[in-house]
Enzyme design. Structure first.
Site, PDB file in Angstrom:
ATOM      1  N   ARG A  44      -1.990 -12.469  -1.093  1.00 45.11           N
ATOM      2  CA  ARG A  44      -0.746 -12.216  -0.362  1.00 45.11           C
ATOM      3  C   ARG A  44      -0.606 -13.092   0.883  1.00 45.11           C
ATOM      4  O   ARG A  44       0.500 -13.475   1.255  1.00 45.11           O
ATOM      5  CB  ARG A  44      -0.665 -10.743   0.022  1.00 45.11           C
ATOM      6  CG  ARG A  44      -0.417  -9.896  -1.193  1.00 45.11           C
ATOM      7  CD  ARG A  44      -0.285  -8.447  -0.873  1.00 45.11           C
ATOM      8  NE  ARG A  44       0.230  -7.746  -2.035  1.00 45.11           N
ATOM      9  CZ  ARG A  44       0.554  -6.477  -2.043  1.00 45.11           C
ATOM     10  NH1 ARG A  44       0.409  -5.739  -0.952  1.00 45.11           N
ATOM     11  NH2 ARG A  44       1.027  -5.914  -3.133  1.00 45.11           N
ATOM     12  N   GLU A  99      -4.902   3.756   5.326  1.00 47.48           N
ATOM     13  CA  GLU A  99      -4.608   2.569   6.138  1.00 47.48           C
ATOM     14  C   GLU A  99      -5.067   2.711   7.584  1.00 47.48           C
ATOM     15  O   GLU A  99      -5.186   1.707   8.295  1.00 47.48           O
ATOM     16  CB  GLU A  99      -3.100   2.264   6.069  1.00 47.48           C
ATOM     17  CG  GLU A  99      -2.774   0.816   6.399  1.00 47.48           C
ATOM     18  CD  GLU A  99      -1.300   0.473   6.255  1.00 47.48           C
ATOM     19  OE1 GLU A  99      -0.586   1.148   5.482  1.00 47.48           O
ATOM     20  OE2 GLU A  99      -0.863  -0.486   6.922  1.00 47.48           O
ATOM     21  N   ALA A 119      -3.120   9.197   1.480  1.00 47.44           N
ATOM     22  CA  ALA A 119      -4.491   9.567   1.856  1.00 47.44           C
ATOM     23  C   ALA A 119      -4.540  11.025   2.296  1.00 47.44           C
ATOM     24  O   ALA A 119      -5.446  11.779   1.908  1.00 47.44           O
ATOM     25  CB  ALA A 119      -5.000   8.648   2.969  1.00 47.44           C
ATOM     26  N   ALA A 142      -4.354  -0.864  -2.171  1.00 46.22           N
ATOM     27  CA  ALA A 142      -4.137   0.091  -1.072  1.00 46.22           C
ATOM     28  C   ALA A 142      -4.044   1.522  -1.579  1.00 46.22           C
ATOM     29  O   ALA A 142      -4.611   2.443  -0.985  1.00 46.22           O
ATOM     30  CB  ALA A 142      -2.863  -0.261  -0.304  1.00 46.22           C
ATOM     31  N   GLY A 163       5.315   0.545  -4.328  1.00 43.00           N
ATOM     32  CA  GLY A 163       5.566   0.567  -5.771  1.00 43.00           C
ATOM     33  C   GLY A 163       4.566   1.421  -6.539  1.00 43.00           C
ATOM     34  O   GLY A 163       4.687   1.569  -7.750  1.00 43.00           O
TER      35      GLY A 163
HETATM   36  P1  ADP Z   1      -1.872   6.197   3.847  1.00 38.60           P
HETATM   37  O1  ADP Z   1      -1.492   5.277   2.720  1.00 38.60           O
HETATM   38  O2  ADP Z   1      -3.066   5.750   4.557  1.00 38.60           O
HETATM   39  O3  ADP Z   1      -1.863   7.615   3.427  1.00 38.60           O
HETATM   40  P2  ADP Z   1       0.825   6.458   4.806  1.00 38.60           P
HETATM   41  O4  ADP Z   1       1.631   5.522   5.614  1.00 38.60           O
HETATM   42  O5  ADP Z   1       1.221   6.659   3.391  1.00 38.60           O
HETATM   43  O6  ADP Z   1      -0.682   6.034   4.929  1.00 38.60           O
HETATM   44  O7  ADP Z   1       0.877   7.900   5.483  1.00 38.60           O
HETATM   45  C1  ADP Z   1       0.572   8.129   6.830  1.00 38.60           C
HETATM   46  C2  ADP Z   1       1.440   9.275   7.331  1.00 38.60           C
HETATM   47  O8  ADP Z   1       0.925   9.751   8.569  1.00 38.60           O
HETATM   48  C3  ADP Z   1       2.885   8.884   7.609  1.00 38.60           C
HETATM   49  O9  ADP Z   1       3.756   9.730   6.885  1.00 38.60           O
HETATM   50  C4  ADP Z   1       3.039   9.066   9.111  1.00 38.60           C
HETATM   51  O10 ADP Z   1       4.324   9.475   9.508  1.00 38.60           O
HETATM   52  C5  ADP Z   1       2.004  10.142   9.395  1.00 38.60           C
HETATM   53  N1  ADP Z   1       1.559  10.184  10.808  1.00 38.60           N
HETATM   54  C6  ADP Z   1       1.290   9.119  11.609  1.00 38.60           C
HETATM   55  N2  ADP Z   1       0.897   9.535  12.830  1.00 38.60           N
HETATM   56  C7  ADP Z   1       0.914  10.898  12.806  1.00 38.60           C
HETATM   57  C8  ADP Z   1       0.617  11.898  13.772  1.00 38.60           C
HETATM   58  N3  ADP Z   1       0.252  11.597  15.027  1.00 38.60           N
HETATM   59  N4  ADP Z   1       0.760  13.201  13.401  1.00 38.60           N
HETATM   60  C9  ADP Z   1       1.166  13.522  12.141  1.00 38.60           C
HETATM   61  N5  ADP Z   1       1.475  12.617  11.208  1.00 38.60           N
HETATM   62  C10 ADP Z   1       1.340  11.319  11.518  1.00 38.60           C
END
Ligand code: ADP
Length: 638
Positions: A470, A605, A159, A620, A191
């Site tokens: 799921r 997410e 995202a 997702a 995946g």
């Molecule tokens: P989405 O699919 O919604 O993009 P992801 O899990 O792929 O979610 O990516 C979310 C990212 O945000 C992760 O790499 C996570 O480490 C990062 N993240 C979470 N909290 C923080 C924060 N406080 N500051 C910077 N990065 C963050």
């Protein structure tokens, strides 16, 4: 995603080792080997990595390690890439085996170092002495300082990267901060399956009686709201037209995708948000193609996807392909990316979010002012046991959820939800937490695709429709002996999803099981052979009949007939948190009274409400990337 800038940057920024060091630094290395240290030549060795053997070839001159090459491996694309690309370079740069492992790819790093150490021994070198050679201080990491930018994106997963790219493509200056040492989040680990209606891609997918009865079934569902009735009416019209047309290929449309998404979430998802997703997802797919993502021609059904509309990335079916392409495209657009940089809180002035306070890679507190907006893309809270416990609803199907394992990134700690709450953001659907039944116990696995796979318990019996939601799969799995089951497929399916070499590696390391016959496979996995043979024979009859079975399975594709046969052992884990910040169709964050919180956007997410109680598998990634793109466009337009 081999050897991208992602790999290089993550490694440099993490200060893990010094492959990014300059020749001058190299010259300062002490204890340089002397002439005659090695028997010149090329030596080969291998050591166990995460998924199987990692083979190296090392070339020595009389006084130096000249070249380290990884000749073969089956490590996971994306996650292992920084180790694969940079550890060999660091060994040569510093003439040292004292190189530190890459965080997140420790097993791969250690395997490379062990295999190179073996080659050093073969060449007559002194492994202990090389381990003691310092690797230098490493480059000075560029750290984020107090600054002003148009758009600040918090979180470097799918995202966040799509928000950053679209904001930059729409003329904004953009900073992305990621709290971990590598980009990608859960998007990198997944995946990469991407659900969308796609008339071209689905042209060769067939329709059958079982699929037709799924459409009829959902159209017969009683109205739950006016919006639902309107959606149903649109699908009914399309379905009537389809039937009258005499077409035999798969029926699909953005509206049918929306209706299935709504139904799968028990009619509690936000219909208007679902429609935004399903009517924009094909556009997002094409936008991703334009920005470097390659897609397979085959459109099928990833686990829990319910319909043949899951697109798969090439060359690997992995979110890593998407992350790498988005990162490269974003950097090309001038997006600045800071790793090891964590957003701590939002800055708000007069009800408007104007920036964030962060901790940079040196541990210093800095402030970024964002003139057009802050986009929260911090992912879910699947890796935060306290939040899982707090929000798991009374009477939830998942008891003691905080004690289950998770396949999430360690970064999924719900930071964006906490930051949003501090500026009065509304939360929706926080108790809806998804377990993933297809969580491989060994870490190995063939694929998350269910078309030609049977799920079989320790007694050798099927217990669920493999193409089900799921939550149904997880509930079914938790009720089996030892809360586990096997995914069984044959050689056709296995080799379609995975290269032969990788399959062999995983078999060798006990990550998947193989048998020339079903009886042999049954013996290997400890399941009664007769029961397994009977179950698979019945499964094959059902595939040929193409009708719903006793569990309600409707999407059939291939039989399980061509040996060798494969089994992967699975047990459910915490996978996706459906709840989070409420947003509108512009990806603007809403407060409890429904008002837009100026200057604050969210995508992926970290947001809640769209999927209802249960997220459709393969929804997702399009969700994160579509709303990320929308958030970036809207923030840039402010
Ligand atoms: P989405 O699919 O919604 O993009 P992801 O899990 O792929 O979610 O990516 C979310 C990212 O945000 C992760 O790499 C996570 O480490 C990062 N993240 C979470 N909290 C923080 C924060 N406080 N500051 C910077 N990065 C963050």
């Amino acid at each position: 995603m081999k050897g991208t800038k992602l790999a290089a940057l993550s490694l440099c920024a993490a200060l893990l080792l010094s492959s990014c060091g300059t020749p001058a630094e190299k010259a300062t290395v002490s204890a340089a080997p002397q002439e005659g240290t090695y028997k010149a030549g090329t030596y080969e060795a291998s050591a166990d990595g995460r998924n199987g053997p990692v083979k190296v070839s090392v070339t020595f001159s009389a006084d130096a390690i000249e070249k380290v090459e990884i000749t073969e491996h089956t490590e996971t694309g994306g996650i292992a890439d920084p180790a694969i690309s940079d550890i060999p370079a660091a060994i040569v740069d510093y003439q040292s085996l004292g190189v530190e492992a890459v965080s997140g790819a420790t097993i791969t790093s250690d395997a490379i170092l062990a295999a190179v150490a073996d080659c050093v021994k073969q060449a007559g070198g002194d492994v202990d002495a090389l381990k003691a050679v310092p690797v230098g201080e490493g480059p000075k990491v560029e750290t984020l300082q107090d600054t002003t930018v148009d758009v600040l994106v918090v979180g470097g997963g799918g995202a966040g990267l799509s928000a950053a790219l679209s904001a930059a493509q729409n003329g904004a200056s953009v900073i992305v901060v990621e709290k971990l040492s590598a980009l990608g989040g859960n998007t990198l680990r997944c995946g990469g399956a991407f659900n969308t209606y796609d008339p071209e891609g689905q042209a060769n997918n067939p329709m059958d009686e079982a699929l037709a009865s799924t459409v009829e079934g959902l159209l017969a569902h009683e109205d739950v709201s006016e919006e639902h009735a309107a959606l149903k009416a649109e699908v009914q019209e399309q379905w009537d037209e389809y039937k009258a047309s005499g077409r035999t290929n798969l029926f699909d449309s953005p509206e049918w995708h929306a209706l299935q998404t709504l139904d799968a979430g028990d009619y509690l998802g936000n219909i208007s948000q679902i429609r935004t997703l399903t009517s924009n997802s094909l556009d997002t797919l094409h936008w991703l193609s334009d920005n470097g993502v390659n897609w397979s021609d085959e459109v099928s059904t990833v686990v829990g996807a319910l319909w043949n509309r899951s697109h798969q990335t090439l060359p690997d079916p992995s979110g890593a392909e998407i992350v790498a392409a988005l990162e490269n495209a974003a950097r090309d657009e001038g997006v600045q990316i800071y790793l090891d940089t964590k957003a701590e809180s939002l800055v708000s002035e007069g009800g408007k979010v104007t920036g964030a306070v962060l901790t940079n890679a040196n541990g210093e507190t800095v402030t970024v002012k964002a003139t057009k907006g802050v986009i929260l893309a911090t992912g879910g809270f699947g890796a935060n046991p306290d939040m899982l416990k707090e929000y798991n609803q009374e009477g939830s199907k998942w008891e003691n959820i905080e004690k289950l394992s998770t396949n999430n990134t360690p970064g999924a700690t719900g930071d964006g939800i906490t930051m949003g709450l501090d500026v009065d953001a509304n939360l929706v659907g926080m108790g809806w937490i998804q377990l993933m039944a297809l969580n491989s116990i060994s870490g190995g696995g063939i694929s998350g695709y269910v078309n030609s796979t049977a799920f079989v318990n320790k007694e050798g019996k099927r217990f669920v429709a493999e193409d089900q939601r799921r939550d149904v799969l997880a509930e079914g799995a938790l009720a089996q002996t030892d809360q586990m089951f096997f995914g069984i497929c044959d050689n056709k399916e296995a080799t379609l999803r995975m290269a032969q070499e990788a399959l062999d590696g995983q078999v060798q390391y006990g990550m998947i099981s193989r048998g020339e016959t079903l009886a042999e496979l049954a013996e290997t996995i400890g399941v009664p052979a007769e029961a397994l043979e009977q179950t698979i024979a019945e499964f094959n009859d059902l595939v040929k009949a193409g009708k719903p079975d006793e569990f309600g399975r409707r999407t059939w594709e291939g039989t399980i007939e061509e040996g060798p046969f494969y089994a992967v052992a699975f047990s459910p884990c915490v996978h996706h948190t459906m709840g989070g910040l409420e947003i509108n169709g512009n990806a603007e964050v809403l407060s409890a009274d429904g008002a837009v919180i100026e200057g604050l956007y969210a995508a992926g997410e970290v947001t809640g409400g769209i999927h209802g109680t249960n997220r459709v598998g393969g929804n997702a990634v399009p969700d994160a990337l579509t709303f990320g793109k929308i958030a970036g466009e809207n923030a840039a337009a402010k």
